[in-house]
Design a protein around this motif. Sequence first.
Motif, PDB file in Angstrom:
ATOM      1  N   LEU A  33       0.662  -1.192  -0.129  1.00 33.46           N
ATOM      2  CA  LEU A  33       0.108   0.064   0.053  1.00 33.46           C
ATOM      3  C   LEU A  33       0.844   1.151  -0.060  1.00 33.46           C
ATOM      4  O   LEU A  33       0.748   2.256  -0.664  1.00 33.46           O
ATOM      5  CB  LEU A  33      -0.982   0.077   1.314  1.00 33.46           C
ATOM      6  CG  LEU A  33      -2.072   0.958   1.484  1.00 33.46           C
ATOM      7  CD1 LEU A  33      -2.961   1.246   0.128  1.00 33.46           C
ATOM      8  CD2 LEU A  33      -2.584   1.119   2.487  1.00 33.46           C
ATOM      9  N   PHE A  34       1.830   1.404   0.864  1.00 34.73           N
ATOM     10  CA  PHE A  34       2.810   2.515   1.156  1.00 34.73           C
ATOM     11  C   PHE A  34       3.738   2.694  -0.076  1.00 34.73           C
ATOM     12  O   PHE A  34       4.373   3.772  -0.403  1.00 34.73           O
ATOM     13  CB  PHE A  34       3.299   2.679   2.512  1.00 34.73           C
ATOM     14  CG  PHE A  34       2.308   3.191   3.425  1.00 34.73           C
ATOM     15  CD1 PHE A  34       1.796   4.578   3.580  1.00 34.73           C
ATOM     16  CD2 PHE A  34       1.326   2.164   4.165  1.00 34.73           C
ATOM     17  CE1 PHE A  34       0.962   5.063   4.603  1.00 34.73           C
ATOM     18  CE2 PHE A  34       0.475   2.622   5.050  1.00 34.73           C
ATOM     19  CZ  PHE A  34       0.329   3.793   5.187  1.00 34.73           C
ATOM     20  N   TYR A  37       4.232   5.478  -2.705  1.00 36.27           N
ATOM     21  CA  TYR A  37       4.581   6.759  -2.223  1.00 36.27           C
ATOM     22  C   TYR A  37       6.160   6.866  -2.322  1.00 36.27           C
ATOM     23  O   TYR A  37       6.751   8.015  -2.157  1.00 36.27           O
ATOM     24  CB  TYR A  37       3.979   7.150  -0.987  1.00 36.27           C
ATOM     25  CG  TYR A  37       2.546   7.475  -1.114  1.00 36.27           C
ATOM     26  CD1 TYR A  37       2.045   8.357  -1.551  1.00 36.27           C
ATOM     27  CD2 TYR A  37       1.722   6.263  -0.412  1.00 36.27           C
ATOM     28  CE1 TYR A  37       0.719   8.441  -1.781  1.00 36.27           C
ATOM     29  CE2 TYR A  37       0.396   6.166  -0.578  1.00 36.27           C
ATOM     30  CZ  TYR A  37      -0.109   7.601  -1.228  1.00 36.27           C
ATOM     31  OH  TYR A  37      -1.534   7.514  -1.339  1.00 36.27           O
ATOM     32  N   ALA A  68       2.728  10.333   1.898  1.00 38.56           N
ATOM     33  CA  ALA A  68       2.049   9.107   2.428  1.00 38.56           C
ATOM     34  C   ALA A  68       1.158   9.446   3.680  1.00 38.56           C
ATOM     35  O   ALA A  68      -0.177   9.048   3.598  1.00 38.56           O
ATOM     36  CB  ALA A  68       2.910   8.013   2.724  1.00 38.56           C
ATOM     37  N   GLN A  71      -1.879  11.642   2.186  1.00 39.48           N
ATOM     38  CA  GLN A  71      -2.821  10.851   1.421  1.00 39.48           C
ATOM     39  C   GLN A  71      -3.641   9.615   2.184  1.00 39.48           C
ATOM     40  O   GLN A  71      -4.604   9.234   1.648  1.00 39.48           O
ATOM     41  CB  GLN A  71      -2.199  10.100   0.016  1.00 39.48           C
ATOM     42  CG  GLN A  71      -1.479  11.494  -0.652  1.00 39.48           C
ATOM     43  CD  GLN A  71      -2.488  12.096  -1.426  1.00 39.48           C
ATOM     44  OE1 GLN A  71      -3.595  11.708  -1.903  1.00 39.48           O
ATOM     45  NE2 GLN A  71      -2.391  13.467  -1.331  1.00 39.48           N
ATOM     46  N   MET A  72      -2.784   8.859   3.016  1.00 42.26           N
ATOM     47  CA  MET A  72      -3.174   7.914   3.865  1.00 42.26           C
ATOM     48  C   MET A  72      -4.209   7.854   4.967  1.00 42.26           C
ATOM     49  O   MET A  72      -4.712   7.059   5.676  1.00 42.26           O
ATOM     50  CB  MET A  72      -2.318   6.844   3.856  1.00 42.26           C
ATOM     51  CG  MET A  72      -1.606   6.390   2.634  1.00 42.26           C
ATOM     52  SD  MET A  72      -2.582   5.854   1.440  1.00 42.26           S
ATOM     53  CE  MET A  72      -3.312   4.381   2.362  1.00 42.26           C
ATOM     54  N   PHE A  75      -7.455   6.387   5.731  1.00 43.14           N
ATOM     55  CA  PHE A  75      -7.750   5.280   4.655  1.00 43.14           C
ATOM     56  C   PHE A  75      -8.306   3.870   5.114  1.00 43.14           C
ATOM     57  O   PHE A  75      -7.942   3.466   6.197  1.00 43.14           O
ATOM     58  CB  PHE A  75      -6.401   4.986   3.819  1.00 43.14           C
ATOM     59  CG  PHE A  75      -6.498   4.139   2.705  1.00 43.14           C
ATOM     60  CD1 PHE A  75      -6.916   4.554   1.462  1.00 43.14           C
ATOM     61  CD2 PHE A  75      -6.240   2.809   3.008  1.00 43.14           C
ATOM     62  CE1 PHE A  75      -7.007   3.666   0.451  1.00 43.14           C
ATOM     63  CE2 PHE A  75      -6.326   1.747   1.776  1.00 43.14           C
ATOM     64  CZ  PHE A  75      -6.536   2.506   0.533  1.00 43.14           C
ATOM     65  N   PHE A  77      -8.570   0.486   5.783  1.00 41.35           N
ATOM     66  CA  PHE A  77      -7.437  -0.747   5.434  1.00 41.35           C
ATOM     67  C   PHE A  77      -7.949  -1.981   6.630  1.00 41.35           C
ATOM     68  O   PHE A  77      -8.026  -1.767   7.760  1.00 41.35           O
ATOM     69  CB  PHE A  77      -6.229  -0.034   6.157  1.00 41.35           C
ATOM     70  CG  PHE A  77      -4.913  -1.096   5.924  1.00 41.35           C
ATOM     71  CD1 PHE A  77      -4.659  -1.290   4.650  1.00 41.35           C
ATOM     72  CD2 PHE A  77      -4.447  -1.710   6.968  1.00 41.35           C
ATOM     73  CE1 PHE A  77      -3.547  -2.305   4.461  1.00 41.35           C
ATOM     74  CE2 PHE A  77      -3.258  -2.309   6.686  1.00 41.35           C
ATOM     75  CZ  PHE A  77      -2.914  -2.829   5.707  1.00 41.35           C
ATOM     76  N   SER A  84      -2.446   7.904  10.115  1.00 39.52           N
ATOM     77  CA  SER A  84      -1.154   8.045  10.145  1.00 39.52           C
ATOM     78  C   SER A  84      -0.519   9.280  10.625  1.00 39.52           C
ATOM     79  O   SER A  84      -0.884  10.238  10.019  1.00 39.52           O
ATOM     80  CB  SER A  84      -1.032   7.821   8.575  1.00 39.52           C
ATOM     81  OG  SER A  84      -1.304   8.403   7.566  1.00 39.52           O
TER      82      SER A  84
END
Length: 89
Positions: A33-34, A37, A68, A71-72, A75, A77, A84
């Motif tokens: 996922l990360f 970035y 990251a 944007q996350m 999110f 998950f 984050s």
Amino acid sequence: MLTTDIPPNQTIYVKNLNDKVKKEELKRSLYALFSQYGRILDVVALKTVKLREQAWIVFGDVTAASNAVRQMQNFPFYDKPMVSLETLI
């Protein structure tokens, strides 16, 4: 303290992870996922009582980590909104 008050760092701290996911699957999924970035150097996820639902993702540079984090935030998950925050190590 707000996230914007913390100086940028190449390691991000992620919390509110689903503790039902096995450690190795969690690490692989976070890496996948990360990695969109930037280059990831390490993913640290432990399953101890005090550290479950948390992980640290170490990026190769600060810019990737900062992107990251932005944007996350929240999110979804594994059915939970991931939180984050940049951290200092």
